[in-house]
Design a protein around this motif. Sequence first.
Motif, PDB file in Angstrom:
ATOM      1  N   ILE A  53       0.853  -1.187   0.000  1.00 63.08           N
ATOM      2  CA  ILE A  53       0.000   0.000   0.000  1.00 63.08           C
ATOM      3  C   ILE A  53       0.890   1.239   0.000  1.00 63.08           C
ATOM      4  O   ILE A  53       1.909   1.298   0.691  1.00 63.08           O
ATOM      5  CB  ILE A  53      -0.993   0.025   1.178  1.00 63.08           C
ATOM      6  N   LEU A  54       0.499   2.214  -0.816  1.00 60.44           N
ATOM      7  CA  LEU A  54       1.184   3.495  -0.916  1.00 60.44           C
ATOM      8  C   LEU A  54       0.232   4.536  -0.360  1.00 60.44           C
ATOM      9  O   LEU A  54      -0.732   4.934  -1.018  1.00 60.44           O
ATOM     10  CB  LEU A  54       1.550   3.781  -2.377  1.00 60.44           C
ATOM     11  N   VAL A  55       0.463   4.958   0.872  1.00 63.07           N
ATOM     12  CA  VAL A  55      -0.539   5.715   1.617  1.00 63.07           C
ATOM     13  C   VAL A  55      -0.267   7.216   1.588  1.00 63.07           C
ATOM     14  O   VAL A  55       0.872   7.649   1.409  1.00 63.07           O
ATOM     15  CB  VAL A  55      -0.611   5.233   3.084  1.00 63.07           C
ATOM     16  N   PRO A  56      -1.320   8.029   1.783  1.00 65.88           N
ATOM     17  CA  PRO A  56      -1.129   9.466   2.001  1.00 65.88           C
ATOM     18  C   PRO A  56      -0.544   9.706   3.379  1.00 65.88           C
ATOM     19  O   PRO A  56      -0.251   8.761   4.127  1.00 65.88           O
ATOM     20  CB  PRO A  56      -2.546  10.020   1.870  1.00 65.88           C
ATOM     21  N   ASP A  57      -0.409  10.973   3.773  1.00 66.88           N
ATOM     22  CA  ASP A  57       0.306  11.243   5.025  1.00 66.88           C
ATOM     23  C   ASP A  57      -0.582  11.194   6.272  1.00 66.88           C
ATOM     24  O   ASP A  57      -0.071  11.242   7.397  1.00 66.88           O
ATOM     25  CB  ASP A  57       1.048  12.582   4.952  1.00 66.88           C
ATOM     26  N   PHE A  58      -1.916  11.095   6.095  1.00 67.10           N
ATOM     27  CA  PHE A  58      -2.831  11.023   7.249  1.00 67.10           C
ATOM     28  C   PHE A  58      -2.581  12.168   8.239  1.00 67.10           C
ATOM     29  O   PHE A  58      -2.718  11.996   9.453  1.00 67.10           O
ATOM     30  CB  PHE A  58      -2.709   9.685   7.980  1.00 67.10           C
ATOM     31  N   ARG A  59      -2.217  13.335   7.723  1.00 67.98           N
ATOM     32  CA  ARG A  59      -1.901  14.452   8.616  1.00 67.98           C
ATOM     33  C   ARG A  59      -3.130  14.870   9.415  1.00 67.98           C
ATOM     34  O   ARG A  59      -4.219  15.051   8.878  1.00 67.98           O
ATOM     35  CB  ARG A  59      -1.375  15.641   7.811  1.00 67.98           C
ATOM     36  N   GLY A  60      -2.945  14.999  10.732  1.00 74.40           N
ATOM     37  CA  GLY A  60      -4.038  15.354  11.623  1.00 74.40           C
ATOM     38  C   GLY A  60      -4.771  14.164  12.187  1.00 74.40           C
ATOM     39  O   GLY A  60      -5.641  14.323  13.050  1.00 74.40           O
ATOM     40  N   ARG A  61      -4.448  12.958  11.702  1.00 74.48           N
ATOM     41  CA  ARG A  61      -5.136  11.746  12.170  1.00 74.48           C
ATOM     42  C   ARG A  61      -4.182  10.560  12.156  1.00 74.48           C
ATOM     43  O   ARG A  61      -4.589   9.425  11.960  1.00 74.48           O
ATOM     44  CB  ARG A  61      -6.355  11.475  11.278  1.00 74.48           C
ATOM     45  N   LEU A  62      -2.890  10.842  12.352  1.00 72.06           N
ATOM     46  CA  LEU A  62      -1.860   9.825  12.176  1.00 72.06           C
ATOM     47  C   LEU A  62      -2.035   8.644  13.120  1.00 72.06           C
ATOM     48  O   LEU A  62      -2.018   7.487  12.691  1.00 72.06           O
ATOM     49  CB  LEU A  62      -0.475  10.452  12.372  1.00 72.06           C
ATOM     50  N   ASP A  63      -2.197   8.906  14.402  1.00 73.73           N
ATOM     51  CA  ASP A  63      -2.271   7.811  15.372  1.00 73.73           C
ATOM     52  C   ASP A  63      -3.475   6.910  15.111  1.00 73.73           C
ATOM     53  O   ASP A  63      -3.374   5.678  15.187  1.00 73.73           O
ATOM     54  CB  ASP A  63      -2.318   8.367  16.803  1.00 73.73           C
ATOM     55  N   LEU A  64      -4.624   7.507  14.793  1.00 74.89           N
ATOM     56  CA  LEU A  64      -5.821   6.725  14.503  1.00 74.89           C
ATOM     57  C   LEU A  64      -5.601   5.869  13.254  1.00 74.89           C
ATOM     58  O   LEU A  64      -5.904   4.674  13.247  1.00 74.89           O
ATOM     59  CB  LEU A  64      -7.013   7.651  14.299  1.00 74.89           C
ATOM     60  N   ALA A  65      -5.056   6.477  12.201  1.00 81.98           N
ATOM     61  CA  ALA A  65      -4.853   5.751  10.948  1.00 81.98           C
ATOM     62  C   ALA A  65      -3.898   4.583  11.130  1.00 81.98           C
ATOM     63  O   ALA A  65      -4.151   3.466  10.654  1.00 81.98           O
ATOM     64  CB  ALA A  65      -4.337   6.701   9.872  1.00 81.98           C
TER      65      ALA A  65
END
Length: 327
Positions: free
Chosen positions: A164-176
């Motif tokens: 998987i090539l994921v986005p940065d999940f900025r603002g929700r990193l820990d949840l993601a």
Amino acid sequence: MDLQQNFKHEKKLRGADKLARIPVKVIATDVIPTKPEWIRAKISQPEEIGRIKGLLRQQKLHTVCEEAACPNLPECFGSGTATFMIMGDICTRRCPFCDVAHGRPNSLDPAEPRHLAETVANLNLSYVVITSVDRDDLKDGGAQHFVDCIQEIRKCCPNTRIEILVPDFRGRLDLALSILSQSPPDVFNHNIETVPRLYRALRPGSDYQHSLNLLKKFKTLCPEIPTKCGLMVGIGEIEAEVIALLNDLKDHYVDLVTIGQYLQPSKAHAPIHRFVSLKEFEHYQRHGEFLRFKNIWSAPMVRSSYFADQQYLGKPVPQPFSRKQLP
């Protein structure tokens, strides 16, 4: 005002319309520079390309190969491979190097994971790469949808390796990351794209250190899963900055690295600063080998998902980009 409201009246934007609101404005170029002889895309098996495109449209799937105008599309589609782009074809970011459209994304398609798994089975893929647009409108950034796709593929294709090539999940990193670590892929990939000095111009809405932290935190949660990162060169960086970036990737537990030449999608996009010499690509290759990444591919036409299965297996970059071809 939330992000969905911000997008409420927007259309699907590309080119100059997409880039109108970025903080560092792109000055459109009159002419896209002529590519040097060592940058050439191979055209092969048009029938296979047509078959794959037909299958993708039938299943309502997108590929980053098509949406980002990847120069390797003929070669990859011709050999029966594709990098699937989930969660639609509209991104919530406005990166000026990227050809994916910007605007208000549609709701997630709950049938997409099943359709993706069926397509992987129909193409008889032993290795699949799944990426996505940025979905800043979703509370988990789309992490659960990635997991749903992983689980559906493993149900019907248990022997297929999944990157998987994921986005940065900025603002929700820990949840993601908490969600992803419950059903991890075989390879976890996130592209850092460029050096920190150029982030404000080229990756509005993103943060260099955040991307490094994303890779390191996932590795901490899933130490047995290889982590991977890609970047482009020829967009305004200098050699010393790339060397420092490679050092940072090593310090953040990255295993696999890809480095390729930036190619300008249109005159409205960020301009090519220079065509990086083959000698310079070889310099990055040698430095990565000195740092002892598990594998590093540094060559003009390399992209993050280009022959990803071969890089995972530890093979050298495919011809014509091996060191035997370098002057």
